[in-house]
Design a protein around this motif. Structure first.
Motif, PDB file in Angstrom:
ATOM      1  N   GLN A  51      43.192 -22.529  23.994  1.00  0.00           N
ATOM      2  CA  GLN A  51      43.263 -22.972  22.798  1.00  0.00           C
ATOM      3  C   GLN A  51      44.004 -22.246  21.717  1.00  0.00           C
ATOM      4  O   GLN A  51      44.225 -20.998  21.617  1.00  0.00           O
ATOM      5  CB  GLN A  51      41.467 -22.796  22.118  1.00  0.00           C
ATOM      6  N   ASP A  52      44.471 -23.067  20.535  1.00  0.00           N
ATOM      7  CA  ASP A  52      45.195 -22.409  19.626  1.00  0.00           C
ATOM      8  C   ASP A  52      44.559 -21.263  18.781  1.00  0.00           C
ATOM      9  O   ASP A  52      43.410 -21.543  18.394  1.00  0.00           O
ATOM     10  CB  ASP A  52      45.698 -23.428  18.649  1.00  0.00           C
ATOM     11  N   PRO A  53      44.712 -19.926  18.886  1.00  0.00           N
ATOM     12  CA  PRO A  53      44.310 -18.919  18.363  1.00  0.00           C
ATOM     13  C   PRO A  53      43.695 -19.179  16.956  1.00  0.00           C
ATOM     14  O   PRO A  53      42.902 -18.416  16.404  1.00  0.00           O
ATOM     15  CB  PRO A  53      44.815 -17.630  18.674  1.00  0.00           C
ATOM     16  N   MET A  54      44.576 -19.964  16.258  1.00  0.00           N
ATOM     17  CA  MET A  54      44.032 -20.147  14.783  1.00  0.00           C
ATOM     18  C   MET A  54      42.861 -20.992  14.852  1.00  0.00           C
ATOM     19  O   MET A  54      41.814 -20.561  13.682  1.00  0.00           O
ATOM     20  CB  MET A  54      45.012 -21.126  14.126  1.00  0.00           C
ATOM     21  N   TRP A  55      42.481 -21.656  15.635  1.00  0.00           N
ATOM     22  CA  TRP A  55      41.279 -22.465  15.737  1.00  0.00           C
ATOM     23  C   TRP A  55      40.080 -21.440  16.176  1.00  0.00           C
ATOM     24  O   TRP A  55      38.975 -21.607  15.820  1.00  0.00           O
ATOM     25  CB  TRP A  55      41.261 -23.727  16.529  1.00  0.00           C
ATOM     26  N   THR A  56      40.637 -20.539  17.114  1.00  0.00           N
ATOM     27  CA  THR A  56      39.498 -19.399  17.401  1.00  0.00           C
ATOM     28  C   THR A  56      39.096 -18.776  16.102  1.00  0.00           C
ATOM     29  O   THR A  56      37.897 -18.455  15.891  1.00  0.00           O
ATOM     30  CB  THR A  56      40.029 -18.554  18.519  1.00  0.00           C
ATOM     31  N   VAL A  57      39.925 -18.429  15.270  1.00  0.00           N
ATOM     32  CA  VAL A  57      39.686 -17.691  13.952  1.00  0.00           C
ATOM     33  C   VAL A  57      38.774 -18.506  13.122  1.00  0.00           C
ATOM     34  O   VAL A  57      37.654 -18.156  12.563  1.00  0.00           O
ATOM     35  CB  VAL A  57      41.046 -17.497  13.070  1.00  0.00           C
ATOM     36  N   ILE A  58      38.850 -19.754  13.137  1.00  0.00           N
ATOM     37  CA  ILE A  58      38.027 -20.779  12.088  1.00  0.00           C
ATOM     38  C   ILE A  58      36.670 -20.810  12.966  1.00  0.00           C
ATOM     39  O   ILE A  58      35.883 -20.664  12.132  1.00  0.00           O
ATOM     40  CB  ILE A  58      38.893 -21.991  11.792  1.00  0.00           C
ATOM     41  N   ARG A  59      36.752 -20.989  14.131  1.00  0.00           N
ATOM     42  CA  ARG A  59      35.741 -21.060  14.689  1.00  0.00           C
ATOM     43  C   ARG A  59      34.761 -19.880  14.789  1.00  0.00           C
ATOM     44  O   ARG A  59      33.418 -19.838  14.758  1.00  0.00           O
ATOM     45  CB  ARG A  59      35.727 -21.332  16.501  1.00  0.00           C
ATOM     46  N   GLU A  60      35.375 -18.782  14.685  1.00  0.00           N
ATOM     47  CA  GLU A  60      34.392 -17.433  14.474  1.00  0.00           C
ATOM     48  C   GLU A  60      33.820 -17.041  13.112  1.00  0.00           C
ATOM     49  O   GLU A  60      33.428 -15.811  13.034  1.00  0.00           O
ATOM     50  CB  GLU A  60      35.280 -16.280  15.157  1.00  0.00           C
ATOM     51  N   GLY A  61      34.163 -17.671  12.391  1.00  0.00           N
ATOM     52  CA  GLY A  61      33.804 -17.575  10.892  1.00  0.00           C
ATOM     53  C   GLY A  61      35.037 -17.506   9.721  1.00  0.00           C
ATOM     54  O   GLY A  61      34.682 -17.357   8.677  1.00  0.00           O
ATOM     55  N   GLY A  62      36.173 -18.024  10.095  1.00  0.00           N
ATOM     56  CA  GLY A  62      37.228 -17.983   9.376  1.00  0.00           C
ATOM     57  C   GLY A  62      37.927 -16.617   9.204  1.00  0.00           C
ATOM     58  O   GLY A  62      37.675 -15.861   9.929  1.00  0.00           O
ATOM     59  N   PRO A  63      39.100 -16.552   8.502  1.00  0.00           N
ATOM     60  CA  PRO A  63      39.852 -15.285   8.276  1.00  0.00           C
ATOM     61  C   PRO A  63      38.919 -13.922   8.256  1.00  0.00           C
ATOM     62  O   PRO A  63      38.028 -13.912   7.589  1.00  0.00           O
ATOM     63  CB  PRO A  63      40.803 -15.473   7.064  1.00  0.00           C
ATOM     64  N   TYR A  64      39.107 -12.928   8.926  1.00  0.00           N
ATOM     65  CA  TYR A  64      38.536 -11.558   9.288  1.00  0.00           C
ATOM     66  C   TYR A  64      38.056 -11.190   7.937  1.00  0.00           C
ATOM     67  O   TYR A  64      37.193 -10.740   7.711  1.00  0.00           O
ATOM     68  CB  TYR A  64      39.420 -10.785  10.048  1.00  0.00           C
ATOM     69  N   HIS A  65      39.009 -11.048   7.006  1.00  0.00           N
ATOM     70  CA  HIS A  65      38.699 -10.327   5.468  1.00  0.00           C
ATOM     71  C   HIS A  65      37.997 -11.179   4.735  1.00  0.00           C
ATOM     72  O   HIS A  65      37.685 -10.642   3.685  1.00  0.00           O
ATOM     73  CB  HIS A  65      39.990  -9.884   5.155  1.00  0.00           C
ATOM     74  N   VAL A  66      37.525 -12.297   5.084  1.00  0.00           N
ATOM     75  CA  VAL A  66      36.396 -13.023   4.134  1.00  0.00           C
ATOM     76  C   VAL A  66      35.157 -13.470   4.869  1.00  0.00           C
ATOM     77  O   VAL A  66      34.560 -14.339   4.449  1.00  0.00           O
ATOM     78  CB  VAL A  66      37.224 -14.261   3.512  1.00  0.00           C
ATOM     79  N   ARG A  67      35.180 -12.752   5.949  1.00  0.00           N
ATOM     80  CA  ARG A  67      33.841 -13.202   6.825  1.00  0.00           C
ATOM     81  C   ARG A  67      32.570 -12.437   6.334  1.00  0.00           C
ATOM     82  O   ARG A  67      32.583 -11.721   5.384  1.00  0.00           O
ATOM     83  CB  ARG A  67      34.098 -12.726   8.262  1.00  0.00           C
ATOM     84  N   GLY A  68      31.469 -12.485   7.008  1.00  0.00           N
ATOM     85  CA  GLY A  68      30.354 -11.886   6.763  1.00  0.00           C
ATOM     86  C   GLY A  68      29.601 -12.143   5.480  1.00  0.00           C
ATOM     87  O   GLY A  68      29.589 -13.777   5.104  1.00  0.00           O
ATOM     88  N   ASN A  69      29.284 -11.122   4.599  1.00  0.00           N
ATOM     89  CA  ASN A  69      28.664 -11.605   3.346  1.00  0.00           C
ATOM     90  C   ASN A  69      29.721 -11.913   2.162  1.00  0.00           C
ATOM     91  O   ASN A  69      29.380 -11.903   1.104  1.00  0.00           O
ATOM     92  CB  ASN A  69      27.711 -10.439   2.898  1.00  0.00           C
TER      93      ASN A  69
END
Length: 499
Positions: A452-470
């Motif tokens: 899978q295009d790794p960009m879609w992996t990023v989106i599936r896992e909650g979006g860009p790392y620096h704006v994830r979580g809370n």
């Protein structure tokens, strides 16, 4: 500044390569690229005897994807799986069943390719530890970790480099990578160094009206929260927010002072080579992992986009006997440099490398670039940019909580600071860029080992790392506390109030 000059000493036989890797370095803030401030006298001297590339781009940004592409793999992030700063897309994909006892010939790094040609390879950098990117060490005979995970200054990196040159500079066939971080936020140049640019005006493209618009808008590292928010104590050169041209000048001064500080230590390294009698025979390359938005797209002092500013990097090659000064304006990926080096040194690039050699350009002076480039950002936002002609088209798949429309089009020759989005006015150019993007994506996925295009992996896992979580909840609270609740309402509606 240390002059690059002929010296009357015993001529040392052999090839030596110094790669100066200054993190977060914009080409348009260097004198040799036309910047009016005196930020880079030593780099400018290198450029005066080399080729200066004006359209070189990191294929994948920022730090981890960029150096993984160029140094570790020679491949685009869409092929390696490394396009972000965290989660699955920050790790190389496993080779799987075909993996052998060691790395196969088609998967070697740049350092390994140089070792095959007889080079002794050395890196002075904290990069691998900073990003847990241990694959970066692959192929280096010596790895000197300066130990502060990117928080060190040039005066902490250079002594290791100078000592190595003192002990080894006259030896034949070495490749020395030196990584300085001074232009990277937070700006950490010692206060006693002063401000060399105190009397210089800031760049004139940003107006008070634009600053007001930026301040009333939103997004990580936007004008209202340049260095985030909360109780973290800022360093003396950090700017908490941009409310005026004077604030903007302080931001620019901090960045430019970091460049000047690093450049002074570049001069010390050149002097060390001179003292060893090998300066005039050493190949010197200057580049970076990515640029730095300094107000462009309402990002101040960070690298969060797949745009002209974040993805364009300096590339200066000073190769004695080959380069005599000049400019190459053709489109190149930075990872095209790896096969170029290997070809010029008499080797053959691995078959899996995505880079394309431009050695013929250096030999003949005739530009041999690509028709278009596609660049990627998935750490702070999920975007792909298409660079062609005078244009960059930016398609946003996840805005990273910024005020970005799905499509942005800029004529970077007329508007290098990306102030006028022309997507609505030039649908013909937008369609051309989208066609290039679709063609590139099809070609890349057709030969990809990534399912899978790794960009879609990023989106599936909650979006860009620096704006994830809370981050969304905390940021919406911040927006309401600062009178921008309507932006919080928009973001919560867009992303469902959760992250």
């Amino acid at each position: 500044a240390t002059a690059i000059r002929k010296v009357e000493r015993r001529r040392v036989v052999g090839v030596r390569i110094l790669y100066i890797d200054i993190d977060t370095l914009r080409p348009d803030h260097l004198g040799c690229y036309g910047y009016p401030r005196n930020t880079s006298p030593n780099i400018d001297l290198i450029a005066s005897e080399g080729i200066r590339f004006t359209n070189c781009y990191a294929s994948d940004v920022p730090c981890l994807p960029s150096r993984t592409a160029f140094f570790s793999t020679g491949r685009f992030g869409i092929h390696t799986g490394v396009v972000g700063h965290g989660g699955t897309a920050a790790d190389l994909i496993l080779q799987g069943e075909s993996r052998g006892f060691g790395v196969s010939e088609d998967r070697i790094s740049l350092a390994m390719a140089l070792r095959k040609l007889g080079f002794y390879t050395v890196s002075v950098s904290p990069f691998a530890e900073r990003h847990a990117a241990w694959h970066f060490y692959q192929g280096f005979n010596e790895m000197h970790n300066t130990g502060k995970r990117g928080g060190e200054r040039a005066d902490e990196v250079a002594p290791i480099t100078l000592e190595w040159i003192k002990n080894n500079g006259r030896k034949d066939n070495w490749f020395l990578h030196v990584n300085m971080w001074d232009p990277h936020t937070p700006y950490r140049t010692p206060l006693e160094y002063g401000n060399p640019f105190e009397k210089d005006p800031p760049p004139g493209w940003l107006t008070e009206e634009m600053i007001r618009q930026h301040y009333n808008s939103y997004g990580p590292m936007s004008a209202h929260e340049v260095r985030g928010w909360g109780s973290r104590q800022l360093l003396p050169r950090e700017i908490p927010e941009i409310t005026s041209i004077q604030d903007f000048k302080r931001c620019i001064d901090g960045y430019d002072t970091g460049i000047r500080y690093a450049d002074e230590y570049v001069g010390k390294i050149l002097q060390a080579l001179d003292e060893q009698g090998v300066l005039d025979e050493t190949i010197i390359i200057v580049s970076s992992d990515h640029g730095e938005n300094l107000g462009e797209l309402n990002v101040y002092g960070d690298h969060q986009t797949a745009d002209y500013i974040t993805c364009r990097v300096p590339l200066i090659i000073r190769w004695p006997g080959l380069t005599k000064g000049g400019v190459d304006s053709a489109l190149h990926y930075q990872l095209d440099l790896a096969p170029t080096l290997i070809e010029l040194l008499g080797g053959t690039a691995p078959t899996l490398w995505d880079g394309r050699s431009f050695a013929s350009s250096l030999r003949t002076g005739e530009e041999n670039g690509r028709d278009y480039l596609v660049v990627s950002q998935c750490a702070w936002s999920c975007q792909r940019g298409v660079r062609f002609g005078p244009w960059i088209l930016i398609r946003t798949y996840h805005d990273g909580l910024k005020d970005f429309p799905p499509l942005m089009l800029f004529n970077v020759e007329e508007d290098p600071h990306e102030t006028q989005n022309l997507a609505g006015e030039r649908p013909d150019i937008v369609n051309q860029g989208l066609a290039y993007l679709e063609l590139w994506h099809g070609d890349m996925m057709a030969i990809s080992e990534v399912q899978q295009d790794p960009m879609w992996t990023v989106i599936r896992e909650g979006g860009p790392y620096h704006v994830r979580g809370n981050f969304l909840a905390e940021y919406c609270k911040r927006l309401r506390e600062t009178g921008r609740g309507y932006h919080a309402d928009k973001l919560e509606s867009q992303y469902g109030g959760t992250r």
